[in-house]
Motif scaffolding. Structure first.
Motif, PDB file in Angstrom:
ATOM      1  N   PHE A  81       0.782  -1.233   0.000  1.00 30.45           N
ATOM      2  CA  PHE A  81       0.000   0.000   0.000  1.00 30.45           C
ATOM      3  C   PHE A  81       0.812   1.281   0.000  1.00 30.45           C
ATOM      4  CE2 PHE A  81      -2.596  -3.249   2.162  1.00 30.45           C
ATOM      5  CZ  PHE A  81      -3.614  -3.340   1.232  1.00 30.45           C
ATOM      6  N   ASP A  82       2.108   1.221   0.219  1.00 29.32           N
ATOM      7  CA  ASP A  82       2.932   2.421   0.274  1.00 29.32           C
ATOM      8  C   ASP A  82       3.174   2.940  -1.147  1.00 29.32           C
ATOM      9  OD1 ASP A  82       4.584   4.475   0.986  1.00 29.32           O
ATOM     10  OD2 ASP A  82       6.257   3.220   1.609  1.00 29.32           O
ATOM     11  N   PRO A  83       2.691   4.140  -1.497  1.00 32.73           N
ATOM     12  CA  PRO A  83       2.842   4.641  -2.863  1.00 32.73           C
ATOM     13  C   PRO A  83       4.288   4.866  -3.278  1.00 32.73           C
ATOM     14  CG  PRO A  83       1.929   6.342  -1.433  1.00 32.73           C
ATOM     15  CD  PRO A  83       1.977   5.064  -0.632  1.00 32.73           C
ATOM     16  N   VAL A  84       5.164   5.154  -2.326  1.00 32.80           N
ATOM     17  CA  VAL A  84       6.570   5.364  -2.672  1.00 32.80           C
ATOM     18  C   VAL A  84       7.189   4.063  -3.170  1.00 32.80           C
ATOM     19  CG1 VAL A  84       8.837   5.988  -1.769  1.00 32.80           C
ATOM     20  CG2 VAL A  84       6.836   7.328  -1.140  1.00 32.80           C
ATOM     21  N   ASN A  85       6.880   2.952  -2.504  1.00 32.65           N
ATOM     22  CA  ASN A  85       7.421   1.665  -2.949  1.00 32.65           C
ATOM     23  C   ASN A  85       6.841   1.237  -4.286  1.00 32.65           C
ATOM     24  OD1 ASN A  85       9.299   1.133  -0.945  1.00 32.65           O
ATOM     25  ND2 ASN A  85       7.769   0.264   0.412  1.00 32.65           N
TER      26      ASN A  85
ATOM     27  N   TYR B  78       9.367  20.591 -14.244  1.00 32.48           N
ATOM     28  CA  TYR B  78       9.465  19.165 -14.585  1.00 32.48           C
ATOM     29  C   TYR B  78       8.224  18.376 -14.174  1.00 32.48           C
ATOM     30  CZ  TYR B  78      14.376  20.494 -14.922  1.00 32.48           C
ATOM     31  OH  TYR B  78      15.536  21.119 -15.247  1.00 32.48           O
ATOM     32  N   LYS B  79       7.127  19.055 -13.831  1.00 30.95           N
ATOM     33  CA  LYS B  79       5.920  18.367 -13.365  1.00 30.95           C
ATOM     34  C   LYS B  79       5.352  17.397 -14.395  1.00 30.95           C
ATOM     35  CE  LYS B  79       3.786  20.721  -9.574  1.00 30.95           C
ATOM     36  NZ  LYS B  79       2.616  21.362  -9.027  1.00 30.95           N
ATOM     37  N   ASP B  80       5.587  17.672 -15.677  1.00 35.23           N
ATOM     38  CA  ASP B  80       5.032  16.807 -16.725  1.00 35.23           C
ATOM     39  C   ASP B  80       6.030  15.749 -17.198  1.00 35.23           C
ATOM     40  OD1 ASP B  80       6.694  18.714 -17.859  1.00 35.23           O
ATOM     41  OD2 ASP B  80       5.569  18.810 -19.728  1.00 35.23           O
ATOM     42  N   LYS B  81       7.172  15.634 -16.508  1.00 33.79           N
ATOM     43  CA  LYS B  81       8.209  14.677 -16.886  1.00 33.79           C
ATOM     44  C   LYS B  81       8.458  13.708 -15.737  1.00 33.79           C
ATOM     45  CE  LYS B  81      10.452  17.926 -19.907  1.00 33.79           C
ATOM     46  NZ  LYS B  81      11.655  18.287 -20.563  1.00 33.79           N
ATOM     47  N   PRO B  82       9.039  12.570 -16.030  1.00 28.77           N
ATOM     48  CA  PRO B  82       9.406  11.671 -14.925  1.00 28.77           C
ATOM     49  C   PRO B  82      10.494  12.294 -14.061  1.00 28.77           C
ATOM     50  CG  PRO B  82       9.458  10.514 -17.044  1.00 28.77           C
ATOM     51  CD  PRO B  82       9.291  11.969 -17.338  1.00 28.77           C
ATOM     52  N   VAL B  83      10.308  12.220 -12.758  1.00 28.04           N
ATOM     53  CA  VAL B  83      11.287  12.717 -11.807  1.00 28.04           C
ATOM     54  C   VAL B  83      11.747  11.530 -10.966  1.00 28.04           C
ATOM     55  CG1 VAL B  83      11.697  14.260  -9.841  1.00 28.04           C
ATOM     56  CG2 VAL B  83      10.216  15.003 -11.715  1.00 28.04           C
ATOM     57  N   ILE B  84      13.044  11.265 -10.996  1.00 35.54           N
ATOM     58  CA  ILE B  84      13.620  10.187 -10.205  1.00 35.54           C
ATOM     59  C   ILE B  84      14.372  10.835  -9.060  1.00 35.54           C
ATOM     60  CG2 ILE B  84      15.157   8.192 -10.182  1.00 35.54           C
ATOM     61  CD1 ILE B  84      14.133   9.387 -13.521  1.00 35.54           C
ATOM     62  N   VAL B  85      14.041  10.463  -7.830  1.00 37.65           N
ATOM     63  CA  VAL B  85      14.662  11.057  -6.649  1.00 37.65           C
ATOM     64  C   VAL B  85      15.663  10.058  -6.077  1.00 37.65           C
ATOM     65  CG1 VAL B  85      14.248  12.187  -4.439  1.00 37.65           C
ATOM     66  CG2 VAL B  85      12.493  12.271  -6.210  1.00 37.65           C
ATOM     67  N   ALA B  86      16.874  10.552  -5.792  1.00 34.44           N
ATOM     68  CA  ALA B  86      17.943   9.683  -5.308  1.00 34.44           C
ATOM     69  C   ALA B  86      18.600  10.253  -4.063  1.00 34.44           C
ATOM     70  CB  ALA B  86      18.999   9.508  -6.397  1.00 34.44           C
ATOM     71  N   CYS B  87      19.124   9.369  -3.257  1.00 31.77           N
ATOM     72  CA  CYS B  87      19.978   9.729  -2.126  1.00 31.77           C
ATOM     73  C   CYS B  87      21.059   8.652  -2.047  1.00 31.77           C
ATOM     74  CB  CYS B  87      19.179   9.841  -0.826  1.00 31.77           C
ATOM     75  SG  CYS B  87      18.474   8.288  -0.256  1.00 31.77           S
ATOM     76  N   ARG B  88      21.650   8.456  -0.919  1.00 31.94           N
ATOM     77  CA  ARG B  88      22.716   7.460  -0.814  1.00 31.94           C
ATOM     78  C   ARG B  88      22.172   6.037  -0.919  1.00 31.94           C
ATOM     79  NH1 ARG B  88      25.136   4.496   3.282  1.00 31.94           N
ATOM     80  NH2 ARG B  88      27.281   3.908   2.810  1.00 31.94           N
TER      81      ARG B  88
ATOM     82  N   GLY C 185      18.384   5.308  -0.497  1.00 36.96           N
ATOM     83  CA  GLY C 185      16.967   5.238  -0.846  1.00 36.96           C
ATOM     84  C   GLY C 185      16.006   5.684   0.232  1.00 36.96           C
ATOM     85  N   SER C 186      16.471   5.939   1.452  1.00 37.32           N
ATOM     86  CA  SER C 186      15.537   6.321   2.512  1.00 37.32           C
ATOM     87  C   SER C 186      15.206   7.811   2.507  1.00 37.32           C
ATOM     88  CB  SER C 186      16.070   5.892   3.880  1.00 37.32           C
ATOM     89  OG  SER C 186      17.328   6.476   4.107  1.00 37.32           O
ATOM     90  N   ARG C 187      16.207   8.674   2.354  1.00 38.14           N
ATOM     91  CA  ARG C 187      15.932  10.118   2.294  1.00 38.14           C
ATOM     92  C   ARG C 187      15.128  10.454   1.051  1.00 38.14           C
ATOM     93  NH1 ARG C 187      21.829  12.615   3.020  1.00 38.14           N
ATOM     94  NH2 ARG C 187      22.394  10.551   2.278  1.00 38.14           N
ATOM     95  N   SER C 188      15.444   9.791  -0.045  1.00 38.89           N
ATOM     96  CA  SER C 188      14.720  10.062  -1.288  1.00 38.89           C
ATOM     97  C   SER C 188      13.255   9.641  -1.185  1.00 38.89           C
ATOM     98  CB  SER C 188      15.405   9.379  -2.472  1.00 38.89           C
ATOM     99  OG  SER C 188      15.538   7.999  -2.250  1.00 38.89           O
ATOM    100  N   ALA C 189      12.959   8.653  -0.352  1.00 38.66           N
ATOM    101  CA  ALA C 189      11.560   8.252  -0.159  1.00 38.66           C
ATOM    102  C   ALA C 189      10.759   9.397   0.459  1.00 38.66           C
ATOM    103  CB  ALA C 189      11.481   7.006   0.716  1.00 38.66           C
ATOM    104  N   MET C 190      11.373  10.122   1.401  1.00 38.81           N
ATOM    105  CA  MET C 190      10.687  11.269   2.012  1.00 38.81           C
ATOM    106  C   MET C 190      10.454  12.373   0.980  1.00 38.81           C
ATOM    107  SD  MET C 190      12.345  11.573   5.818  1.00 38.81           S
ATOM    108  CE  MET C 190      14.048  11.173   5.444  1.00 38.81           C
ATOM    109  N   ALA C 191      11.458  12.645   0.155  1.00 37.90           N
ATOM    110  CA  ALA C 191      11.314  13.683  -0.869  1.00 37.90           C
ATOM    111  C   ALA C 191      10.291  13.262  -1.919  1.00 37.90           C
ATOM    112  CB  ALA C 191      12.662  13.953  -1.525  1.00 37.90           C
TER     113      ALA C 191
ATOM    114  N   ARG D  56      15.506   3.008  -6.084  1.00 40.93           N
ATOM    115  CA  ARG D  56      15.664   1.923  -5.122  1.00 40.93           C
ATOM    116  C   ARG D  56      17.155   1.638  -4.904  1.00 40.93           C
ATOM    117  NH1 ARG D  56      13.273  -1.947  -7.871  1.00 40.93           N
ATOM    118  NH2 ARG D  56      11.195  -1.326  -7.232  1.00 40.93           N
ATOM    119  N   GLY D  57      17.605   1.741  -3.662  1.00 36.16           N
ATOM    120  CA  GLY D  57      19.010   1.497  -3.354  1.00 36.16           C
ATOM    121  C   GLY D  57      19.889   2.716  -3.511  1.00 36.16           C
TER     122      GLY D  57
END
Length: 140
Positions: free
Chosen positions: A31-35, A90-100, A102-108, A124-125
């Motif tokens: 159920f988690d939308p981020v995952n 970039y709202k109409d484009k795919p945005v990939i969020v990254a961190c070291r 994967g946990s901080r990027s999940a919050m963003a 992921r990762g």
């Protein structure tokens, strides 16, 4: 069956903890939308190369300078909410969020989804997975 009831009675805290953790794990998986929007390193390269996606790196400036994805935009998580408007174009484009990892990027990722971004993905990762996949890193 009698032994199960006795075990539950004698170890109520252990059973409650097990049920709570199992429930959290099931929620996280289904159920988690981020995952649901998580992509691996190779999927993210396809989004960048074929769908004109953009990589947003939410690590600190020092971490970013040690190595980042080419053309990534660095907006550290500690000021992300205030600087998120930089990404409106970039709202109409795919945005990939990254961190070291994967946990901080999940919050963003959650923040961007709440702000109305439709095609947001968590790497992921994180950058560690990117490097493990043998993909290029730019160092400053």
């Amino acid at each position: 069956m009698e032994q199960l009831a006795e075990f539950i009675t004698n170890h109520a805290l252990l059973v409650i903890t097990f049920v709570a953790l199992s429930g959290a794990l099931i929620w996280n998986i289904f159920f988690d939308p981020v995952n649901k929007n998580a992509v691996d390193a190779l999927q993210s390269t396809a989004l960048i190369n074929h769908n004109d996606g953009v990589m947003v790196d939410v690590r600190s400036i020092a971490e970013f300078n040690k190595g980042h994805v080419v053309n990534a935009i660095n907006i550290p998580l500690n000021g992300f909410a205030k600087q998120m408007q930089q990404l409106d174009k970039y709202k109409d484009k795919p945005v990939i969020v990254a961190c070291r990892s994967g946990s901080r990027s999940a919050m963003a990722t959650k923040m961007l989804m709440k702000a109305g971004f439709q095609d947001v993905h968590n790497l992921r990762g994180g950058i560690m997975a990117w490097q493990s996949a043998g993909l290029p890193i730019k160092r400053n």
